[in-house]
Write an enzyme that holds these catalytic residues in place. Structure first.
Site, PDB file in Angstrom:
ATOM      1  N   CYS A  65     -16.379 113.269  35.966  1.00 43.16           N
ATOM      2  CA  CYS A  65     -16.693 114.321  35.017  1.00 43.16           C
ATOM      3  C   CYS A  65     -17.060 115.755  35.734  1.00 43.16           C
ATOM      4  CB  CYS A  65     -17.481 114.077  33.819  1.00 43.16           C
ATOM      5  SG  CYS A  65     -18.311 115.349  32.845  1.00 43.16           S
ATOM      6  N   CYS A  68     -20.125 117.395  34.315  1.00 44.73           N
ATOM      7  CA  CYS A  68     -21.352 116.557  34.674  1.00 44.73           C
ATOM      8  C   CYS A  68     -22.022 116.901  35.932  1.00 44.73           C
ATOM      9  CB  CYS A  68     -21.041 115.065  34.478  1.00 44.73           C
ATOM     10  SG  CYS A  68     -20.639 114.689  32.875  1.00 44.73           S
TER      11      CYS A  68
END
Length: 140
Positions: A65, A68
């Site tokens: 991600c 993230c």
């Protein structure tokens, strides 16, 4: 008197509220209870930290991600400003799919704030360290 789960051995420690800022050590293994970085949460230690006496702010994330990865240093910086009032932890949703499923994680990064084992607040999306700290403080 709040209980604090040790980030090393996961044992529960009772620490008087006024002693939390004094960098207490684990009574079992001697490791510092607060290390200035998020605790890595797994199926083996998640409930111990979530049910401890301190609020637990969890960053649900995954290695693939991009957002993230952008938020990771911000979350770590927020740890330094929120400890010892709040324990911060990171849970890899790919490695710990059962826990992510238990909390209905649909998008990441998602932060959930727990107190006494119960979810008290949730926020999705990338935030700066200051925003994370402000958001967490507004709910504890």
């Amino acid at each position: 008197m709040p209980t604090v789960a040790c980030p090393q051995c996961n044992s529960t420690n009772r620490v008087p509220q006024e002693r939390l800022p004094d960098n207490p050590n684990c009574g079992r293994c001697g490791a510092p209870l607060f290390q200035g970085r998020p605790v890595t949460l797994t199926a083996a230690n998640f409930d111990r930290h979530a049910n401890a006496g301190l609020p637990l702010l969890v960053d649900f994330w995954a290695d693939w991600c991009g957002p993230c990865k952008m938020m990771a240093p911000q979350f770590e910086a927020a740890t330094r400003s929120l400890e010892p009032r709040v324990r911060l932890g990171k849970l890899d949703t790919e490695a710990e799919q059962q826990i992510a499923g238990r909390y209905g994680i649909r998008g990441i990064p998602t932060m959930i704030l727990f107190k006494g084992g119960k979810e008290i607040a949730r926020q999705s999306g990338v935030m700066s360290a200051a925003q994370i700290a402000q958001w967490a403080r507004s709910h504890v």
